[in-house]
Every structure is written in C-alpha cells, then in structure tokens.
Design a protein around this motif. Structure first.
Motif, PDB file in Angstrom:
ATOM      1  N   PRO A  37       0.822  -1.206   0.000  1.00 18.83           N
ATOM      2  CA  PRO A  37       0.000   0.000   0.000  1.00 18.83           C
ATOM      3  C   PRO A  37       0.856   1.257   0.000  1.00 18.83           C
ATOM      4  O   PRO A  37       1.951   1.281   0.556  1.00 18.83           O
ATOM      5  N   THR A  38       0.359   2.290  -0.627  1.00 19.11           N
ATOM      6  CA  THR A  38       1.013   3.591  -0.614  1.00 19.11           C
ATOM      7  C   THR A  38       0.043   4.629  -0.067  1.00 19.11           C
ATOM      8  O   THR A  38      -1.176   4.464  -0.132  1.00 19.11           O
ATOM      9  N   THR A  39       0.573   5.693   0.473  1.00 16.56           N
ATOM     10  CA  THR A  39      -0.235   6.709   1.138  1.00 16.56           C
ATOM     11  C   THR A  39      -0.878   7.665   0.143  1.00 16.56           C
ATOM     12  O   THR A  39      -0.248   8.103  -0.819  1.00 16.56           O
ATOM     13  N   LEU A  40      -2.142   7.980   0.389  1.00 17.12           N
ATOM     14  CA  LEU A  40      -2.885   8.976  -0.372  1.00 17.12           C
ATOM     15  C   LEU A  40      -3.177  10.173   0.531  1.00 17.12           C
ATOM     16  O   LEU A  40      -3.158  10.044   1.758  1.00 17.12           O
ATOM     17  N   PRO A  41      -3.478  11.336  -0.041  1.00 17.71           N
ATOM     18  CA  PRO A  41      -3.819  12.503   0.786  1.00 17.71           C
ATOM     19  C   PRO A  41      -5.138  12.275   1.541  1.00 17.71           C
ATOM     20  O   PRO A  41      -6.214  12.267   0.929  1.00 17.71           O
ATOM     21  N   ALA A  42      -5.071  12.073   2.850  1.00 18.93           N
ATOM     22  CA  ALA A  42      -6.271  11.792   3.637  1.00 18.93           C
ATOM     23  C   ALA A  42      -7.261  12.947   3.590  1.00 18.93           C
ATOM     24  O   ALA A  42      -8.483  12.736   3.674  1.00 18.93           O
ATOM     25  N   SER A  43      -6.772  14.172   3.424  1.00 15.46           N
ATOM     26  CA  SER A  43      -7.652  15.346   3.423  1.00 15.46           C
ATOM     27  C   SER A  43      -8.610  15.368   2.238  1.00 15.46           C
ATOM     28  O   SER A  43      -9.563  16.154   2.232  1.00 15.46           O
ATOM     29  N   GLN A  44      -8.390  14.508   1.253  1.00 16.64           N
ATOM     30  CA  GLN A  44      -9.286  14.450   0.093  1.00 16.64           C
ATOM     31  C   GLN A  44     -10.603  13.727   0.399  1.00 16.64           C
ATOM     32  O   GLN A  44     -11.531  13.765  -0.414  1.00 16.64           O
ATOM     33  N   SER A 255     -20.507  10.200   2.033  1.00 14.63           N
ATOM     34  CA  SER A 255     -19.095  10.266   1.659  1.00 14.63           C
ATOM     35  C   SER A 255     -18.861  11.317   0.582  1.00 14.63           C
ATOM     36  O   SER A 255     -19.647  11.456  -0.359  1.00 14.63           O
ATOM     37  N   HIS A 256     -17.738  12.056   0.718  1.00 14.92           N
ATOM     38  CA  HIS A 256     -17.353  13.064  -0.259  1.00 14.92           C
ATOM     39  C   HIS A 256     -15.852  12.934  -0.546  1.00 14.92           C
ATOM     40  O   HIS A 256     -15.086  12.487   0.316  1.00 14.92           O
ATOM     41  N   THR A 257     -15.443  13.339  -1.736  1.00 11.22           N
ATOM     42  CA  THR A 257     -14.019  13.330  -2.049  1.00 11.22           C
ATOM     43  C   THR A 257     -13.689  14.397  -3.091  1.00 11.22           C
ATOM     44  O   THR A 257     -14.524  14.731  -3.939  1.00 11.22           O
ATOM     45  N   PHE A 300     -11.798   6.831   8.970  1.00  9.26           N
ATOM     46  CA  PHE A 300     -12.551   7.994   9.413  1.00  9.26           C
ATOM     47  C   PHE A 300     -12.743   7.929  10.924  1.00  9.26           C
ATOM     48  O   PHE A 300     -13.318   6.959  11.438  1.00  9.26           O
ATOM     49  N   PRO A 301     -12.280   8.943  11.666  1.00 10.02           N
ATOM     50  CA  PRO A 301     -12.380   8.906  13.132  1.00 10.02           C
ATOM     51  C   PRO A 301     -13.751   9.362  13.639  1.00 10.02           C
ATOM     52  O   PRO A 301     -14.406  10.229  13.039  1.00 10.02           O
ATOM     53  N   PHE A 302     -14.175   8.778  14.748  1.00  8.88           N
ATOM     54  CA  PHE A 302     -15.379   9.250  15.424  1.00  8.88           C
ATOM     55  C   PHE A 302     -15.073  10.551  16.164  1.00  8.88           C
ATOM     56  O   PHE A 302     -13.910  10.884  16.422  1.00  8.88           O
ATOM     57  N   ALA A 303     -16.134  11.275  16.514  1.00  6.95           N
ATOM     58  CA  ALA A 303     -15.974  12.478  17.312  1.00  6.95           C
ATOM     59  C   ALA A 303     -15.375  12.105  18.666  1.00  6.95           C
ATOM     60  O   ALA A 303     -15.594  11.000  19.180  1.00  6.95           O
ATOM     61  N   SER A 304     -14.603  13.008  19.250  1.00  5.44           N
ATOM     62  CA  SER A 304     -13.911  12.734  20.505  1.00  5.44           C
ATOM     63  C   SER A 304     -14.883  12.286  21.595  1.00  5.44           C
ATOM     64  O   SER A 304     -15.871  12.968  21.884  1.00  5.44           O
ATOM     65  N   GLY A 305     -14.609  11.116  22.170  1.00  7.22           N
ATOM     66  CA  GLY A 305     -15.409  10.600  23.268  1.00  7.22           C
ATOM     67  C   GLY A 305     -16.803  10.144  22.898  1.00  7.22           C
ATOM     68  O   GLY A 305     -17.639   9.921  23.778  1.00  7.22           O
ATOM     69  N   ALA A 306     -17.079   9.977  21.602  1.00  6.18           N
ATOM     70  CA  ALA A 306     -18.435   9.627  21.152  1.00  6.18           C
ATOM     71  C   ALA A 306     -18.424   8.389  20.276  1.00  6.18           C
ATOM     72  O   ALA A 306     -17.379   7.958  19.777  1.00  6.18           O
ATOM     73  N   THR A 307     -19.599   7.807  20.089  1.00  5.19           N
ATOM     74  CA  THR A 307     -19.777   6.695  19.148  1.00  5.19           C
ATOM     75  C   THR A 307     -20.445   7.191  17.873  1.00  5.19           C
ATOM     76  O   THR A 307     -21.001   6.400  17.107  1.00  5.19           O
ATOM     77  N   THR A 308     -20.385   8.482  17.657  1.00 11.33           N
ATOM     78  CA  THR A 308     -20.948   9.131  16.473  1.00 11.33           C
ATOM     79  C   THR A 308     -19.867   9.935  15.769  1.00 11.33           C
ATOM     80  O   THR A 308     -18.842  10.296  16.372  1.00 11.33           O
ATOM     81  N   PHE A 309     -20.096  10.218  14.501  1.00 12.76           N
ATOM     82  CA  PHE A 309     -19.212  11.102  13.748  1.00 12.76           C
ATOM     83  C   PHE A 309     -19.638  12.548  13.954  1.00 12.76           C
ATOM     84  O   PHE A 309     -20.815  12.836  14.214  1.00 12.76           O
ATOM     85  N   THR A 312     -19.045  17.122  10.269  1.00 12.77           N
ATOM     86  CA  THR A 312     -18.112  16.921   9.159  1.00 12.77           C
ATOM     87  C   THR A 312     -16.866  16.246   9.685  1.00 12.77           C
ATOM     88  O   THR A 312     -16.313  16.666  10.706  1.00 12.77           O
ATOM     89  N   THR A 313     -16.424  15.201   9.014  1.00 14.46           N
ATOM     90  CA  THR A 313     -15.257  14.424   9.444  1.00 14.46           C
ATOM     91  C   THR A 313     -14.273  14.306   8.295  1.00 14.46           C
ATOM     92  O   THR A 313     -14.669  13.958   7.176  1.00 14.46           O
ATOM     93  N   THR A 314     -13.006  14.580   8.572  1.00 19.43           N
ATOM     94  CA  THR A 314     -11.949  14.397   7.582  1.00 19.43           C
ATOM     95  C   THR A 314     -11.176  13.127   7.899  1.00 19.43           C
ATOM     96  O   THR A 314     -10.879  12.848   9.064  1.00 19.43           O
ATOM     97  N   ALA A 315     -10.887  12.351   6.886  1.00 16.76           N
ATOM     98  CA  ALA A 315     -10.142  11.100   7.083  1.00 16.76           C
ATOM     99  C   ALA A 315      -8.784  11.378   7.713  1.00 16.76           C
ATOM    100  O   ALA A 315      -8.180  12.440   7.501  1.00 16.76           O
ATOM    101  N   THR A 316      -8.305  10.416   8.495  1.00 18.95           N
ATOM    102  CA  THR A 316      -6.976  10.528   9.094  1.00 18.95           C
ATOM    103  C   THR A 316      -5.950   9.631   8.411  1.00 18.95           C
ATOM    104  O   THR A 316      -4.762   9.737   8.679  1.00 18.95           O
ATOM    105  N   GLN A 317      -6.399   8.742   7.531  1.00 20.08           N
ATOM    106  CA  GLN A 317      -5.482   7.865   6.802  1.00 20.08           C
ATOM    107  C   GLN A 317      -6.170   7.402   5.521  1.00 20.08           C
ATOM    108  O   GLN A 317      -7.368   7.090   5.519  1.00 20.08           O
ATOM    109  N   ALA A 318      -5.421   7.387   4.432  1.00 19.16           N
ATOM    110  CA  ALA A 318      -5.934   6.892   3.157  1.00 19.16           C
ATOM    111  C   ALA A 318      -4.816   6.133   2.454  1.00 19.16           C
ATOM    112  O   ALA A 318      -3.666   6.588   2.422  1.00 19.16           O
ATOM    113  N   LEU A 319      -5.164   4.969   1.896  1.00 21.95           N
ATOM    114  CA  LEU A 319      -4.176   4.095   1.279  1.00 21.95           C
ATOM    115  C   LEU A 319      -4.608   3.712  -0.135  1.00 21.95           C
ATOM    116  O   LEU A 319      -5.800   3.499  -0.404  1.00 21.95           O
ATOM    117  N   HIS A 320      -3.629   3.598  -1.015  1.00 20.53           N
ATOM    118  CA  HIS A 320      -3.819   3.024  -2.344  1.00 20.53           C
ATOM    119  C   HIS A 320      -3.305   1.592  -2.282  1.00 20.53           C
ATOM    120  O   HIS A 320      -2.149   1.346  -1.900  1.00 20.53           O
TER     121      HIS A 320
END
Length: 401
Positions: A37-44, A255-257, A300-309, A312-320
């Motif tokens: 796997p190679t890294t992709l821009p997670a912010s996309q 989902s958006h990209t 995609f991370p959940f909101a801090s201390g929650a079981t919900t998103f 708006t949530t930005t990915a923290t890791q993306a792989l090709h």
C-alpha cells in the motif's frame, strides 16, 4: 470465557475443520512483489453526518409499534445455529458456527458483513450487550434466485454458553410516510459491511457511505400477513415480509471526495483502538460489473469521546492498495488486514513491517476484530457461498504480530 466453552461444545462437529486448520499458513513478503500500500492525501476524503434525519418518523413508529430490547429479541430467537463441518484449511482456527440448513442453502439471501458486541462495548462484562454476547451478520436479499437486490437484514447470533445456540433475523427498513401516518419501506442495499459501536449500527451503502441504525429502536411488527407485505396495511397493522422485528434507519453518513473518483463503500470495520471506522473498495483488474482499478482504504475517526461522527469528518489515513477483489477489511492498533475473495488470500500490512500474504478461505467476506481481555485476540470472518456459510474465528496473532 464463553468462546472457550463454545470450543468444547463444537469439538465434535468441528473435528474435520480443526484438522484442516492445523495447516501452516503460507507467508510471503509482498512489499517488493506488489509494491505494498502507498499513502494517499487523507484530506481528500470527508464525511457529513445526519443522525436526526428520521427523528419525527422514528418517534411516530415507536408510538405505533413499540420497541423490543435486544434481550427480548434473543429470548425469542427462533433459528438454531450448528457447528462447522467443512474443512476450511486455514491456520489459527479457534471456533465458529454455521446457520441452519434453510439459511445455509438459501439462494435469495447472502451473508456479507460481520461485527459483534465486542465491537459495541469492548471487553467489559465479556462483551455482553443487554445481557448477551453476540455476533451480528448483515445480509442482502434478492427478488428470487438470481434476481435484483430487494432488501437487507441483520442476524443476531447468541455466542455465550449461558444462552441457547439461537439466532434471530431482523429486517432493516427506512422510515417513510408522515408523523400522523408513519410507514417504512425496504432497504435494497448490498449491506457489504457492518460495524456496531455503542448503540449505533453502521451499514455500508455502496455508492453513498453508510446508513445508521440504533439498536435501542428495534420495532415489533405483525406477522399475520403474507411474505410480500411491507409497511402499513389498510387495517392499520404493520407487516414486514413476516419478520417479527424491524430496525428502522435513524440517519445517514455521506461520503465526499476531491480526488476525482468517488469511494465505493464495499465493506467496513471498526477499530476500537483508534476509535475509527475503516472502509475499502471491491474492485477488479478486469471485469464488467465493478470498477476496473486498484482499490483504496480510508480511515474515518469518530468524534472525541463519542460513538458518532461529527457533522463533518476528515479522514486521518488513506491508502492506495495493490490487491483486488477485496471483500473484507480490518484494522487494530496500526495494523491492517484485507481479505481477497478472488485470490483466497488474507493480506496483512503495517507501515513499518510491510505486507505479508496468508492462505485464506474461498468466498470470504467481511472481517471483525475481537478483543479479548483473558485470551488471544481473534479475527472473525464468514463465507457467503450457498452450502458453505461458515462464520469463523482465527487467532489474530497467526495473521500478523
């Protein structure tokens, strides 16, 4: 521990499988051969969430039908699971089960996603949710053998020695109608992946993202109608293809990209360590019904201390990824697993150790990580082919450190 008790209970029926599981896993480093796997821009990659889309209709349905707890559903479980008799031929096999003969051979319903009460609440109280240690499997239903997708459901399976070897089916529905006359309709999605976190159940919706359900809002329905009837009937009763219980959708995760190519939400899995959901795409090198490109995996991370998103949530890791025909994904503590149903392989990867390949089952579907406070952690998975619908667990350490 309940899982160990199940090993004793299944020893007789699983003897053939255990013999096959004694095989040594074939391992080879893939980093150089396939590039890894190679890294992709997670912010996309981002998500937008709406947990209140159906609040008015859900409240009206609860008033009309009333709710049933998970405990009530399982006390009324009406199908019996059995032991596995197939020889899976994989290393690290620990335990598992098969659905009853009707579900095992049904050509209109196909098991896809897997999660558990260990995902929902962790290892506390042996992973019991509402008094039960549970395996949850998502299914899609065709309109007849070979027909198009018509609806989807989940199966709750008791996995605790203090309860019978039973399971119950629950239809997934989308609220409809009005506040004064609420209704519900079928959800004709593939349901290729599922993750249970807290009270929320997240179900992959291929071209969109995820649909959200609340396990505290299971509704009771009338089973006196025909198998074709769905929703509110002329006499005011609510039918659901003769299912006694339905689980209405409460929200959506969209989902958006900005990458130029939308994500295909083929399967998902929960990572309790990083408090996130990971997803991957089913693609192929040469086919007609699926994208002909290499797939991606995104966290995609959940909101801090929650079981919900968050809203708006930005990915923290993306792989090709260099692998194809991926029906399963799992991640835990920086490690990743990918199941290829086409190659019959399970791929393991970390940024520091690279990737490794292991022999795996044919027709393999989703993955779920099972944390254990008093024994080895497990990887759960399942097979979808008719006649061989095995749900099984292997020691995680056999497939990567």
């Amino acid at each position: 521990m309940a899982v160990r008790k199940r090993l004793v209970a299944l020893a007789a029926t699983g003897a053939v499988l255990l013999a096959g599981a004694a095989l040594t896993a074939t391992t080879s480093t893939m980093a150089s051969a396939a590039g890894g796997p190679t890294t992709l821009p997670a912010s996309q990659y981002t998500l937008t969430s709406d947990y209140h889309k159906y609040d008015t209709l859900d409240s009206a349905l609860v008033s009309k039908l009333g709710t049933a707890s998970v405990d009530t559903v399982m006390k009324n479980a009406n199908h019996t699971r059995t032991g596995i008799t197939d020889s899976l031929g994989i290393a690290g096999y620990q335990t598992g089960f098969r659905f009853d003969s009707g579900d095992n051979s049904d050509c209109t319903n196909y098991p896809q996603g897997i999660t558990s009460s260990r995902d929902a609440i962790g290892t506390a109280n042996s992973g019991n949710y509402d008094g039960h240690q549970l395996i949850l499997v998502s299914w899609y239903t065709k309109a007849g053998c070979g027909g198009s997708q018509a609806r989807s459901r989940i199966t709750l399976v008791d996995w605790d020695a203090t309860w019978p070897n039973k399971y119950r089916k629950i239809l997934l529905v989308e609220p409809a109608g009005t506040a004064s006359t609420p209704n519900f309709t079928d959800i004709p999605i593939h349901a290729g992946g599922v993750s249970w976190y807290g009270d929320y159940l997240y179900v992959a919706d291929t071209g969109h993202g995820m649909r959200v359900f609340n396990m505290k809002k299971i509704l009771k329905t009338d089973t006196s109608g025909s198998s074709s009837e769905i929703g509110r009937q002329s006499d005011g009763t609510y039918h659901a293809h003769n299912y006694a219980y339905v689980l209405p959708q409460v929200g959506t995760i969209t989902s958006h990209t900005t990458s130029g190519t939308s994500l295909v939400w083929s399967t998902i899995s929960l990572d309790r360590v990083s408090r996130s959901i990971v997803m991957t795409e089913y693609t192929c090198a040469s086919c007609t019904n699926y994208p002909q490109r290499s797939p991606r995996a995104v966290r995609f991370p959940f909101a801090s201390g929650a079981t919900t998103f968050a809203a708006t949530t930005t990915a923290t890791q993306a792989l090709h990824l260099p692998w194809y025909n991926l029906n399963g994904v799992g991640s835990h503590n920086g490690r990743w697993w990918f199941n290829s149903s086409g190659a019959k392989k399970l791929y393991y990867w970390t940024p520091s150790t690279g990737s490794h390949t292991y022999n795996w089952v044919g027709g393999g579907e989703s993955l779920s990580y099972w944390e254990d406070a008093s024994g080895p952690d497990l990887l759960w998975s399942l097979q979808e082919p008719t006649g061989h619908r095995n749900v099984f667990a292997v020691t995680q350490a056999t497939y990567g450190p």
